[in-house]
Scaffold this motif. Structure first.
Motif, PDB file in Angstrom:
ATOM      1  N   THR A  91       0.852  -1.178   0.000  1.00 32.14           N
ATOM      2  CA  THR A  91       0.000   0.000   0.000  1.00 32.14           C
ATOM      3  C   THR A  91       0.892   1.233   0.000  1.00 32.14           C
ATOM      4  OG1 THR A  91      -0.109  -0.059   2.424  1.00 32.14           O
ATOM      5  CG2 THR A  91      -1.891  -1.143   1.197  1.00 32.14           C
ATOM      6  N   GLY A  92       0.353   2.360  -0.399  1.00 32.44           N
ATOM      7  CA  GLY A  92       1.170   3.570  -0.493  1.00 32.44           C
ATOM      8  C   GLY A  92       1.968   3.570  -1.785  1.00 32.44           C
ATOM      9  N   ASP A  93       3.176   4.119  -1.739  1.00 25.74           N
ATOM     10  CA  ASP A  93       4.015   4.210  -2.936  1.00 25.74           C
ATOM     11  C   ASP A  93       4.499   2.834  -3.352  1.00 25.74           C
ATOM     12  OD1 ASP A  93       3.793   6.983  -3.034  1.00 25.74           O
ATOM     13  OD2 ASP A  93       5.519   7.284  -1.716  1.00 25.74           O
ATOM     14  N   VAL A  94       4.334   2.520  -4.649  1.00 25.66           N
ATOM     15  CA  VAL A  94       4.806   1.260  -5.227  1.00 25.66           C
ATOM     16  C   VAL A  94       5.539   1.586  -6.525  1.00 25.66           C
ATOM     17  CG1 VAL A  94       4.173  -0.969  -6.192  1.00 25.66           C
ATOM     18  CG2 VAL A  94       2.921  -0.066  -4.214  1.00 25.66           C
ATOM     19  N   GLU A  95       6.763   1.127  -6.638  1.00 27.51           N
ATOM     20  CA  GLU A  95       7.547   1.283  -7.856  1.00 27.51           C
ATOM     21  C   GLU A  95       7.431   0.015  -8.684  1.00 27.51           C
ATOM     22  OE1 GLU A  95       9.685   3.789  -9.325  1.00 27.51           O
ATOM     23  OE2 GLU A  95       8.339   4.955  -8.054  1.00 27.51           O
ATOM     24  N   GLU A  96       7.178   0.160  -9.983  1.00 32.43           N
ATOM     25  CA  GLU A  96       6.999  -0.992 -10.862  1.00 32.43           C
ATOM     26  C   GLU A  96       7.990  -0.956 -12.014  1.00 32.43           C
ATOM     27  OE1 GLU A  96       2.278  -2.070 -10.302  1.00 32.43           O
ATOM     28  OE2 GLU A  96       2.933  -1.029 -12.136  1.00 32.43           O
ATOM     29  N   SER A  97       8.486  -2.119 -12.385  1.00 31.28           N
ATOM     30  CA  SER A  97       9.400  -2.257 -13.525  1.00 31.28           C
ATOM     31  C   SER A  97       8.919  -3.413 -14.391  1.00 31.28           C
ATOM     32  CB  SER A  97      10.829  -2.530 -13.062  1.00 31.28           C
ATOM     33  OG  SER A  97      11.286  -1.503 -12.212  1.00 31.28           O
ATOM     34  N   ILE A  98       8.601  -3.138 -15.657  1.00 27.65           N
ATOM     35  CA  ILE A  98       8.221  -4.195 -16.594  1.00 27.65           C
ATOM     36  C   ILE A  98       9.477  -4.928 -17.032  1.00 27.65           C
ATOM     37  CG2 ILE A  98       7.191  -4.696 -18.836  1.00 27.65           C
ATOM     38  CD1 ILE A  98       5.420  -2.251 -18.450  1.00 27.65           C
ATOM     39  N   VAL A  99       9.433  -6.251 -17.025  1.00 27.97           N
ATOM     40  CA  VAL A  99      10.620  -7.063 -17.271  1.00 27.97           C
ATOM     41  C   VAL A  99      10.373  -7.983 -18.466  1.00 27.97           C
ATOM     42  CG1 VAL A  99      12.249  -8.709 -16.281  1.00 27.97           C
ATOM     43  CG2 VAL A  99      11.121  -7.017 -14.815  1.00 27.97           C
ATOM     44  N   ASN A 100      11.363  -8.109 -19.313  1.00 26.79           N
ATOM     45  CA  ASN A 100      11.336  -9.092 -20.387  1.00 26.79           C
ATOM     46  C   ASN A 100      12.241 -10.246 -19.992  1.00 26.79           C
ATOM     47  OD1 ASN A 100       9.660  -7.573 -22.171  1.00 26.79           O
ATOM     48  ND2 ASN A 100      11.437  -6.291 -22.683  1.00 26.79           N
ATOM     49  N   GLY A 101      11.694 -11.445 -19.911  1.00 22.12           N
ATOM     50  CA  GLY A 101      12.514 -12.587 -19.517  1.00 22.12           C
ATOM     51  C   GLY A 101      12.193 -13.028 -18.114  1.00 22.12           C
ATOM     52  N   PHE A 102      13.145 -13.721 -17.491  1.00 19.77           N
ATOM     53  CA  PHE A 102      12.889 -14.352 -16.208  1.00 19.77           C
ATOM     54  C   PHE A 102      13.907 -13.943 -15.149  1.00 19.77           C
ATOM     55  CE2 PHE A 102      11.235 -16.977 -19.606  1.00 19.77           C
ATOM     56  CZ  PHE A 102       9.917 -17.136 -19.215  1.00 19.77           C
ATOM     57  N   SER A 103      14.460 -12.739 -15.306  1.00 20.93           N
ATOM     58  CA  SER A 103      15.367 -12.209 -14.295  1.00 20.93           C
ATOM     59  C   SER A 103      15.440 -10.696 -14.429  1.00 20.93           C
ATOM     60  CB  SER A 103      16.776 -12.812 -14.447  1.00 20.93           C
ATOM     61  OG  SER A 103      17.350 -12.417 -15.682  1.00 20.93           O
ATOM     62  N   GLN A 104      15.886 -10.068 -13.373  1.00 25.04           N
ATOM     63  CA  GLN A 104      16.048  -8.613 -13.367  1.00 25.04           C
ATOM     64  C   GLN A 104      17.206  -8.254 -12.459  1.00 25.04           C
ATOM     65  OE1 GLN A 104      15.058  -6.174 -14.988  1.00 25.04           O
ATOM     66  NE2 GLN A 104      14.873  -4.318 -13.785  1.00 25.04           N
ATOM     67  N   SER A 105      18.128  -7.411 -12.977  1.00 25.75           N
ATOM     68  CA  SER A 105      19.280  -6.964 -12.194  1.00 25.75           C
ATOM     69  C   SER A 105      19.216  -5.456 -12.017  1.00 25.75           C
ATOM     70  CB  SER A 105      20.587  -7.354 -12.879  1.00 25.75           C
ATOM     71  OG  SER A 105      20.720  -8.761 -12.952  1.00 25.75           O
ATOM     72  N   TYR A 106      19.741  -4.984 -10.884  1.00 31.12           N
ATOM     73  CA  TYR A 106      19.787  -3.562 -10.575  1.00 31.12           C
ATOM     74  C   TYR A 106      21.225  -3.153 -10.303  1.00 31.12           C
ATOM     75  CZ  TYR A 106      14.708  -3.782  -9.774  1.00 31.12           C
ATOM     76  OH  TYR A 106      13.359  -3.942  -9.911  1.00 31.12           O
ATOM     77  N   THR A 107      21.653  -2.050 -10.925  1.00 32.88           N
ATOM     78  CA  THR A 107      22.913  -1.461 -10.491  1.00 32.88           C
ATOM     79  C   THR A 107      22.687  -0.762  -9.158  1.00 32.88           C
ATOM     80  OG1 THR A 107      22.507   0.646 -11.586  1.00 32.88           O
ATOM     81  CG2 THR A 107      23.627  -1.068 -12.878  1.00 32.88           C
ATOM     82  N   ILE A 108      23.781  -0.436  -8.491  1.00 36.14           N
ATOM     83  CA  ILE A 108      23.660   0.278  -7.220  1.00 36.14           C
ATOM     84  C   ILE A 108      22.968   1.621  -7.430  1.00 36.14           C
ATOM     85  CG2 ILE A 108      25.037   1.487  -5.472  1.00 36.14           C
ATOM     86  CD1 ILE A 108      26.924  -0.928  -5.493  1.00 36.14           C
ATOM     87  N   ALA A 109      23.308   2.310  -8.525  1.00 35.65           N
ATOM     88  CA  ALA A 109      22.674   3.604  -8.802  1.00 35.65           C
ATOM     89  C   ALA A 109      21.177   3.440  -9.029  1.00 35.65           C
ATOM     90  CB  ALA A 109      23.328   4.258 -10.010  1.00 35.65           C
ATOM     91  N   ALA A 110      20.780   2.430  -9.816  1.00 35.85           N
ATOM     92  CA  ALA A 110      19.364   2.216 -10.105  1.00 35.85           C
ATOM     93  C   ALA A 110      18.592   1.831  -8.847  1.00 35.85           C
ATOM     94  CB  ALA A 110      19.212   1.141 -11.174  1.00 35.85           C
ATOM     95  N   LEU A 111      19.208   0.991  -8.007  1.00 40.23           N
ATOM     96  CA  LEU A 111      18.536   0.587  -6.773  1.00 40.23           C
ATOM     97  C   LEU A 111      18.434   1.762  -5.809  1.00 40.23           C
ATOM     98  CD1 LEU A 111      17.276  -1.900  -5.499  1.00 40.23           C
ATOM     99  CD2 LEU A 111      19.482  -2.429  -4.453  1.00 40.23           C
ATOM    100  N   ASN A 112      19.434   2.612  -5.818  1.00 47.01           N
ATOM    101  CA  ASN A 112      19.395   3.793  -4.952  1.00 47.01           C
ATOM    102  C   ASN A 112      18.283   4.746  -5.388  1.00 47.01           C
ATOM    103  OD1 ASN A 112      21.063   4.968  -2.668  1.00 47.01           O
ATOM    104  ND2 ASN A 112      20.973   6.717  -4.057  1.00 47.01           N
ATOM    105  N   ILE A 113      18.116   4.911  -6.714  1.00 48.23           N
ATOM    106  CA  ILE A 113      17.039   5.761  -7.227  1.00 48.23           C
ATOM    107  C   ILE A 113      15.679   5.169  -6.863  1.00 48.23           C
ATOM    108  CG2 ILE A 113      15.934   6.518  -9.369  1.00 48.23           C
ATOM    109  CD1 ILE A 113      18.748   6.906 -10.526  1.00 48.23           C
ATOM    110  N   LEU A 114      15.561   3.840  -6.964  1.00 50.97           N
ATOM    111  CA  LEU A 114      14.306   3.181  -6.613  1.00 50.97           C
ATOM    112  C   LEU A 114      13.929   3.467  -5.151  1.00 50.97           C
ATOM    113  CD1 LEU A 114      13.142  -0.359  -7.564  1.00 50.97           C
ATOM    114  CD2 LEU A 114      13.136   0.290  -5.171  1.00 50.97           C
ATOM    115  N   THR A 115      14.903   3.338  -4.260  1.00 47.59           N
ATOM    116  CA  THR A 115      14.604   3.601  -2.841  1.00 47.59           C
ATOM    117  C   THR A 115      14.295   5.074  -2.611  1.00 47.59           C
ATOM    118  OG1 THR A 115      16.970   3.872  -2.353  1.00 47.59           O
ATOM    119  CG2 THR A 115      16.021   1.666  -2.061  1.00 47.59           C
TER     120      THR A 115
END
Length: 580
Positions: A91-115
């Motif tokens: 509930t509240g803020d939810v960040e969504e990422s559409i993924v192609n395939g069966f895995s997803q990786s985050y760089t430190i910068a991308a994960l920091n932006i997500l948080t």
């Protein structure tokens, strides 16, 4: 009646198809079963120094659609969305990422932006919950995976800076805009070529593109919907210095073109030119050590924004002024503004350079540096210059290589330039090498026949060329035709580059040989560019970014209507226009 007939036809087809089915031949698709989500880590601390490294990955098992008859396969693909939230119930803020395939990786910068977007607290541990939402299509309710908890300690994001990205590659250019209040309004100076395009990326990951409603670009209106390489933020055709503002709140940007600076408080004859590669205004003058110069810097720029569009004919004249201190310049625009007094100290007696540095958007500066060249000139390419040893004063009883002319037609090996002749022995030679290079007879040209005015050259024997009387001369040399020509400079004027206007506006010589100055008024924008004309078209120069070029068919472009103080230095091949 036509619509009724179409409906009856469709119903008939459906009835026929239904009649063909056997009992029990009913097929259906069902939603996927729950999918197991696995994270590579359950706790991580993010650091800015490792921002480009990978932080964590998610993976899940292959999931197929269920169908009641194994002879048939589904016609739609699964859609995977990774959801992230600070709340286990999402509930509240939810960040969504559409993924192609069966895995997803985050760089430190991308994960920091997500948080950051989830409003996580920087430099503290934050439980972040992830799950996989899977569906067969947009109209089907998704099925959620198990929830994975990852404890993340993010680093602070500095929302004061926005990166300027190259429009084709999306790579950081190393140039920034700055928001003093971190409020989404970014400003800075940018040196642009005509029609140059960029993208702008905020620290939170938002990348700004030109808005294109209906597929048509809307100049100076921006959106975060786009892809790198398309619908860039483009500058107008005027090349040079722009004060750039991007307003992420209003979703607009603007560009104020600074064609010239009016700088009061400098020695007579001083002028500054803009170098877009260094994002600096520079000017050389003779200074006195420990002298304090109190400068006032301002002018009138051309404003391009949502209302004016990118057409220079519609740009709005806007006054601008610098203020603050030499260590922290300020910049303001609008009617009624006044320039502030900016004090700079001259470090040495002799040749010095005033540098107005606009690179750091958080700290523009003005300072005086010792020497006429702030940076050493790059090594010239082979054949870029011809040197004229003997045409000037001797150094230690020998010819000096301190006079040269530049190539203007490489294919035809043609050279030209203005030289202040002061020959001690009354003759000179022409060489393809300069001071400190080894003597090479094959690169030495002398007179085969002729006089001080013109003649034929040879690089096999010959005599030294007779020097003309002391004074200022335009010297032209063709190594393809093996000829030379000297023309005494008796008058200098400006051609305005305006249709049906052949007027030449005279410039006056100064106490320094080769430097001329004066005032010109352009009643309208210069269409073909202003040119510096010697002796009523015996020779002429155009220019670009403060540098002169001989025989330039196009003159100095980007010259809007107005009155200018003009200075041209033929010997050093530089010029400036300061708008009054």
């Amino acid at each position: 009646m036509k619509n009724i007939n179409n409906l009856l036809t469709l119903l008939t087809i459906l009835l026929i198809l239904g009649a063909c089915e056997k009992d029990g031949d009913t097929f259906f698709l069902s939603s996927p079963k729950e999918n197991e989500l696995v994270a590579s880590v359950n706790k991580i601390t993010l650091t800015k120094e490792t921002a480009q490294l990978y932080a964590m990955s998610f993976a899940w098992t292959n999931q197929t659609l269920q169908i009641s008859d194994e002879r048939y396969s589904p016609t739609t693909n699964l859609q995977f969305i990774i959801q992230a939230s600070l709340n286990e119930n999402f509930t509240g803020d939810v960040e969504e990422s559409i993924v192609n395939g069966f895995s997803q990786s985050y760089t430190i910068a991308a994960l920091n932006i997500l948080t950051y977007r989830l409003n996580a607290i920087a430099e503290q541990e934050n439980p972040v919950y992830f799950r996989l939402a899977t569906s067969n299509g947009s109209n089907i309710k998704p099925v959620y995976s198990n929830t994975v908890k990852v404890t993340i300690t993010p680093y602070p994001i500095d929302m004061r800076y926005a990166n300027i990205l190259a429009k084709e590659s999306g790579e950081d250019t190393g140039k920034d805009l700055y928001s003093v209040n971190a409020d989404g309004i970014y400003q800075g100076f940018y040196g642009a070529t005509g029609w140059e395009g960029i993208h702008v990326e905020e620290a939170n990951g938002n990348i700004w593109f030109t808005d294109a409603p209906g597929g048509i670009g809307a100049p100076f209106q921006i959106t975060t919907t786009g892809t790198i390489g398309s619908w860039d933020l483009w500058f107008p055709e005027l090349e040079g210095c722009y004060f750039t503002e991007l307003n992420a709140v209003k979703k607009q940007w603007s560009a104020l073109y600074l064609g010239s600076l009016n700088i009061e408080g400098m020695p007579e004859g001083f002028y500054a030119t803009y170098d877009h590669t260094t994002n600096q205004w520079k000017g050389v003058f003779d200074g006195t050590a420990n002298e304090t110069l109190n400068l006032r810097i301002g002018g009138t720029g051309k404003l391009f924004n949502k209302d004016t569009g990118d057409n220079k004919d519609n740009a709005k004249d806007v006054p601008f002024a610098f203020g603050g201190t030499a260590e922290q310049l300020t910049f303001s625009t609008g009617e009624g503004i006044t320039t502030g007094s900016i004090s700079v100290i001259v470090p040495a007696t002799g040749s010095c350079t005033l540098v107005i540095d606009l690179n750091n958007p958080a700290q523009w500066t003005a300072k005086v540096q010792e020497g006429g060249n702030v940076e050493p000139e790059p090594e010239p390419e082979e054949g870029e210059y011809l040197y004229l040893p003997g045409i000037g004063a001797a150094v230690n009883g020998k010819w000096a290589y301190d006079h040269r002319i530049s190539v203007y037609d490489k294919d035809e090996k043609k050279y030209a330039g203005v030289v202040n002749v002061a020959s001690e022995w009354g003759d000179y030679a022409i060489t393809l090498f300069g001071e400190g290079e080894a003597w090479n007879d094959s690169k030495v040209y002398k007179c085969r026949e002729g006089n001080s005015t013109n003649g034929k050259l040879t690089n096999s024997g010959g005599n030294n060329i007779t020097a003309p009387d002391n004074g200022l001369y335009l010297i032209e040399v063709s190594l393809s035709e093996l000829t030379y020509k000297t023309t005494a400079v008796t008058e200098v004027a400006c051609y305005l580059g305006i249709p049906d206007n052949e007027d030449l506006i005279s410039l006056q010589s100064t106490d320094t040989p080769g430097i001329y100055s004066g005032s010109i008024t352009l009643p309208e924008d210069s269409k073909w560019g202003v040119q510096f004309v010697i002796n009523s078209w015996a020779g002429y120069f155009g220019g670009y970014e403060g540098k002169l070029y001989y025989n330039a068919n196009e003159g100095i472009k980007s010259m809007p209507a107005g009155t200018y103080n003009v200075t041209v230095d033929f010997i050093n091949a530089t010029y400036s226009f300061n708008r009054q």
